[in-house]
Scaffold this motif. Structure first.
Motif, PDB file in Angstrom:
ATOM      1  N   GLY B 139       0.718  -1.390  -0.001  1.00  0.00           N
ATOM      2  CA  GLY B 139      -0.050  -0.128  -0.059  1.00  0.00           C
ATOM      3  C   GLY B 139       0.829   1.269  -0.155  1.00  0.00           C
ATOM      4  O   GLY B 139       0.715   2.162  -0.708  1.00  0.00           O
ATOM      5  N   GLU B 140       2.065   1.398   0.991  1.00  0.00           N
ATOM      6  CA  GLU B 140       2.613   2.390   0.968  1.00  0.00           C
ATOM      7  C   GLU B 140       3.564   2.704  -0.325  1.00  0.00           C
ATOM      8  O   GLU B 140       3.510   3.823  -0.783  1.00  0.00           O
ATOM      9  N   LYS B 141       3.939   1.654  -0.985  1.00  0.00           N
ATOM     10  CA  LYS B 141       4.977   1.910  -2.186  1.00  0.00           C
ATOM     11  C   LYS B 141       3.929   2.258  -3.385  1.00  0.00           C
ATOM     12  O   LYS B 141       4.307   3.259  -4.162  1.00  0.00           O
ATOM     13  N   ILE B 142       2.719   1.998  -3.360  1.00  0.00           N
ATOM     14  CA  ILE B 142       1.917   2.296  -4.600  1.00  0.00           C
ATOM     15  C   ILE B 142       1.511   3.617  -4.356  1.00  0.00           C
ATOM     16  O   ILE B 142       1.556   4.636  -5.178  1.00  0.00           O
ATOM     17  N   ALA B 143       1.248   3.987  -2.887  1.00  0.00           N
ATOM     18  CA  ALA B 143       0.780   5.450  -2.608  1.00  0.00           C
ATOM     19  C   ALA B 143       1.788   6.144  -2.767  1.00  0.00           C
ATOM     20  O   ALA B 143       1.676   7.342  -3.419  1.00  0.00           O
ATOM     21  N   ARG B 144       3.256   5.856  -2.695  1.00  0.00           N
ATOM     22  CA  ARG B 144       4.346   6.763  -2.893  1.00  0.00           C
ATOM     23  C   ARG B 144       4.643   6.898  -4.316  1.00  0.00           C
ATOM     24  O   ARG B 144       5.119   7.757  -4.895  1.00  0.00           O
ATOM     25  N   ALA B 145       4.364   5.608  -5.043  1.00  0.00           N
ATOM     26  CA  ALA B 145       4.838   5.734  -6.469  1.00  0.00           C
ATOM     27  C   ALA B 145       3.572   6.857  -7.214  1.00  0.00           C
ATOM     28  O   ALA B 145       3.721   7.771  -8.142  1.00  0.00           O
ATOM     29  N   THR B 146       2.371   6.904  -6.657  1.00  0.00           N
ATOM     30  CA  THR B 146       1.207   7.866  -7.031  1.00  0.00           C
ATOM     31  C   THR B 146       1.665   9.355  -7.000  1.00  0.00           C
ATOM     32  O   THR B 146       1.583  10.146  -7.670  1.00  0.00           O
ATOM     33  N   GLU B 147       2.130   9.410  -5.744  1.00  0.00           N
ATOM     34  CA  GLU B 147       2.659  10.763  -5.160  1.00  0.00           C
ATOM     35  C   GLU B 147       3.748  11.391  -5.911  1.00  0.00           C
ATOM     36  O   GLU B 147       3.722  12.476  -6.560  1.00  0.00           O
ATOM     37  N   GLN B 148       4.557  10.266  -6.232  1.00  0.00           N
ATOM     38  CA  GLN B 148       5.823  10.696  -7.157  1.00  0.00           C
ATOM     39  C   GLN B 148       5.101  11.000  -8.491  1.00  0.00           C
ATOM     40  O   GLN B 148       5.691  12.079  -9.121  1.00  0.00           O
ATOM     41  N   ALA B 149       4.278  10.275  -9.168  1.00  0.00           N
ATOM     42  CA  ALA B 149       3.660  10.821 -10.342  1.00  0.00           C
ATOM     43  C   ALA B 149       3.042  12.177 -10.189  1.00  0.00           C
ATOM     44  O   ALA B 149       3.150  12.923 -11.252  1.00  0.00           O
ATOM     45  N   LEU B 150       2.334  12.439  -9.344  1.00  0.00           N
ATOM     46  CA  LEU B 150       1.787  13.674  -9.019  1.00  0.00           C
ATOM     47  C   LEU B 150       2.740  14.655  -9.070  1.00  0.00           C
ATOM     48  O   LEU B 150       2.752  15.702  -9.589  1.00  0.00           O
ATOM     49  N   ARG B 151       3.689  14.395  -8.099  1.00  0.00           N
ATOM     50  CA  ARG B 151       4.863  15.549  -7.918  1.00  0.00           C
ATOM     51  C   ARG B 151       5.583  15.726  -9.242  1.00  0.00           C
ATOM     52  O   ARG B 151       5.744  17.017  -9.733  1.00  0.00           O
ATOM     53  N   ASP B 152       5.843  14.893 -10.021  1.00  0.00           N
ATOM     54  CA  ASP B 152       6.621  14.991 -11.442  1.00  0.00           C
ATOM     55  C   ASP B 152       5.799  15.302 -12.555  1.00  0.00           C
ATOM     56  O   ASP B 152       6.293  15.519 -13.526  1.00  0.00           O
ATOM     57  N   LYS B 153       4.582  14.931 -12.290  1.00  0.00           N
ATOM     58  CA  LYS B 153       3.471  15.277 -13.689  1.00  0.00           C
ATOM     59  C   LYS B 153       3.998  14.305 -14.649  1.00  0.00           C
ATOM     60  O   LYS B 153       4.070  14.565 -15.809  1.00  0.00           O
ATOM     61  N   ILE B 154       4.429  12.960 -14.123  1.00  0.00           N
ATOM     62  CA  ILE B 154       4.463  12.048 -15.165  1.00  0.00           C
ATOM     63  C   ILE B 154       3.578  10.698 -14.786  1.00  0.00           C
ATOM     64  O   ILE B 154       3.210  10.412 -13.981  1.00  0.00           O
ATOM     65  N   PRO B 155       3.202  10.153 -16.035  1.00  0.00           N
ATOM     66  CA  PRO B 155       2.106   9.178 -15.941  1.00  0.00           C
ATOM     67  C   PRO B 155       2.378   7.932 -14.972  1.00  0.00           C
ATOM     68  O   PRO B 155       3.715   7.596 -14.931  1.00  0.00           O
ATOM     69  N   LEU B 156       1.520   7.300 -14.395  1.00  0.00           N
ATOM     70  CA  LEU B 156       1.680   6.310 -13.719  1.00  0.00           C
ATOM     71  C   LEU B 156       1.356   5.088 -14.121  1.00  0.00           C
ATOM     72  O   LEU B 156       0.113   4.887 -14.930  1.00  0.00           O
TER      73      LEU B 156
END
Lengths: 329, 278
Positions: B139-156
């Motif tokens: 859960g944490e890793k998927i949440a962080r991956a999503t955060e990263q996509a949001l921060r860098d504005k790159i697709p997930l």
């Protein structure tokens, strides 16, 4: 009325009867006896609390499933005025396992939705034992969107042994329906209060369970799967349900320790099934207070805090290179 | 009229012959004996019947990303036995065994990489690690991956294969469904694309959260996808399930996935979709 065939329950029933007797006698006795009677009443109360505090987790599960416990419609009857039930998901059907509508909690109009179990076999067939199909989750979401549109808070009451595992449910996207609710509820710009009033099993419970405050009534459980389901998978026998219940750590106290819920709502002595009205009145007071706390918050702050709340959930290790410590998130 | 009747080809009648390890592989569906090198070249898709063998998380990295572009993140996050869970085996031992068996730290791998030169955040669930089950770490890793996509504005992009939420972490696992979905809602509001790839099998709490929330949902052919497992449904309703029930083709028919894509086409299709959405 309250017979369930469990030893602990029979003892509590007997003690409660004695307690009622003592109270009745104390009303028509002269003051000299009153202190004695009061003492005896306290003794009985303590005995009931003692029994409750010693119940194991499986017995707690049995209490949560007590057929005389108040269900969503009972709470609505006692807590909500001017209630109008609203039906259907506007897509496929009206799911009887989830009910919802508009009504007033004290002076506030709220949208209230909850799982609905039945008491008799006939009622249970009608309610599908409180196991919702996708249309139940979609009806709940439709009503929550209505709440958002008219800026009314949402109250969700959880009481389900799980989402229904049937052919139709899969054909109509049970997984999608639950996922959609998690997604939408996390961004709904009005306060959402979630209360587990009985059983909270798996995604079927969580499907109406994302909110700003998560509360559990005293005699309820909430976990990723039912003890029977867990036992049949991990122990390969549903008979090991008692061990599974212990292992799952599914009581309100357990969830409090895990940092997942905000509050445990006390129930009438011996359990909510002894006094529906009193249970509803305690819940109502709690909801009023919590709605008051959330009511003044600007929507954006509410949403930020909601995301933060769920982001914090989880326990894991992350060795930190700089700070040599275990970060339990 | 005997010769009018359809003759059933007797797959089961065939005798089981031991296959020498490492050279030949037998197809689970059509029984074809395939030269392993050929199968690998074909991305573990049977050339005869199209059956998609289950592959490892590392294989998806190779299939989807440009060579050498994968930068794995958060691989130091590991599970905690917060409930002191024990069935026939201790949870901590199960995790240790899974680590040893797979060489992975958990059932999810996340990182950044490039698809035909386009930067993306990639998440992959590893079914060989405790059935790809989602506990706090996944859960944490998927949440962080999503955060990263949001921060860098790159697709997930998330490739799922999972039996669902991990029982050994109780309610903590359940809440990961809400946690990941909430993050995805933020991503969606920011119009950052999320492509969900469903592989065999994707069920339970993973299906009922991030796997079903893609802007685009792609499935590999023949993957089992659903909320309840087929055995649970059979027990509940007391009858056998129809053939093909809960398979990718069934979900496509019922309108719950966008497209079924053969593994060999996965990268080009995703690349095209990324061009359309970014």
């Amino acid at each position: 009325m309250n017979e369930t065939g469990h030893d602990f329950e029979r003892k509590i029933i007997a003690l409660r009867r004695e307690l009622d007797d003592v109270r009745a006698r104390s009303l028509d006795h002269d003051p000299a006896f009153k202190d004695d009677l009061k003492q005896q009443a306290q003794k009985l109360e303590k005995a009931i609390r003692d029994i409750h505090s010693k119940l194991n987790r499986w017995q707690r599960v049995l209490l949560a499933r007590h057929p005389q416990r108040p269900y969503t419609m009972d709470y609505i009857r006692f807590m909500i005025t001017d209630f109008v039930e609203l039906h259907g998901d506007r897509l496929f059907a009206d799911d009887k396992a989830i009910v919802g509508g508009l009504g007033k909690l004290a002076h506030r109009t709220v949208v209230i939705v909850g799982h609905q179990k039945g008491r008799s076999t006939k009622e249970n067939l009608y309610r599908n034992f409180g196991m919702a199909n996708p249309e139940g989750y979609r009806k709940a979401l439709r009503l929550m969107r209505l709440a958002a549109k008219y800026k009314r808070p949402v109250v969700c009451l959880i009481d389900t042994p799980g989402a229904y595992p049937g052919i139709g449910a899969e054909e109509r996207g049970q997984a999608e329906a639950i996922a959609r609710n998690l997604f939408e509820m996390s961004r709904l710009p009005v306060p959402i209060i979630v209360v587990v009033i009985g059983e909270g099993a798996s995604g079927g419970a969580l499907g109406i369970g994302v909110g700003d405050r998560l509360l559990m009534m005293e005699n309820t459980w909430y976990s990723v799967i039912s003890p029977e389901g867990c036992a049949s998978i991990l122990w390969r026998s549903a008979e090991k349900k008692e061990q599974a219940a212990e292992a799952l750590k599914l009581t309100p106290q357990d969830l409090m320790v895990q940092g997942l819920i905000d509050e445990i709502i006390p129930e009438p002595l011996g359990g909510a099934h002894f006094d529906h009205e009193e249970a509803a009145s305690i819940l109502k007071r709690t909801l009023e207070r919590v709605l008051g706390e959330l009511g003044g918050m600007p929507p954006q702050e509410l949403l930020d805090k909601r995301i933060e709340k769920f982001s914090r959930m989880g326990l894991f290790q992350e060795p930190n290179a700089e700070k040599e410590e275990t970060n339990v998130g | 009229m005997e010769w009018f009747k359809k003759v059933k080809t007797g797959l089961k009648a065939q005798e089981k012959r031991p296959i020498p390890d490492g050279v030949w592989v037998k197809c689970d569906t059509c029984g074809e004996i395939i030269y392993k090198k050929e199968l690998i070249q074909n991305l573990w898709v049977c050339a005869k019947c199209g059956f998609h063998f289950r592959i490892k998380s590392g294989d998806y990295v190779r299939i989807l990303l440009d060579d050498g572009t994968f930068d794995e993140l958060h691989s130091n996050i590991t599970a905690v036995d917060s409930l002191k869970f024990r069935d026939s085996k201790k949870y901590t031992d199960r995790v240790k065994d899974a680590m040893k068996k797979t060489g992975l730290s958990e059932a999810a791998r996340t990182g950044i990489g490039k698809v035909d030169g386009k930067s993306i955040v990639l998440g992959i669930l590893a079914f060989d690690f405790l059935g790809g089950s989602m506990g706090s770490v996944v859960g944490e890793k998927i949440a962080r991956a999503t955060e990263q996509a949001l921060r860098d504005k790159i697709p997930l992009i998330v490739v799922s294969s999972s039996g669902g939420a991990r029982m050994q972490e109780g309610a903590l696992s359940l809440m990961q469904m809400a946690k990941t979905s909430a993050r995805l809602a933020q991503l969606s509001e920011a119009s950052v694309p999320y492509i969900s790839v469903l592989t065999h099998p994707t069920t339970g709490g993973v299906a009922a959260s991030f796997a079903m929330l893609g802007d685009i949902i792609i499935a590999e052919p023949g993957a089992l996808i659903g909320f309840a497992g087929p055995r649970v449904i059979e027990q509940t309703i007391g009858q056998e399930l129809p053939e093909g029930f809960q398979r990718s083709e069934f979900l496509l028919e019922h309108g719950f996935i966008d497209v079924i894509v053969n593994r060999r086409e996965l990268k080009p299709i995703i690349s095209t979709l990324l061009d359309h959405l970014t």
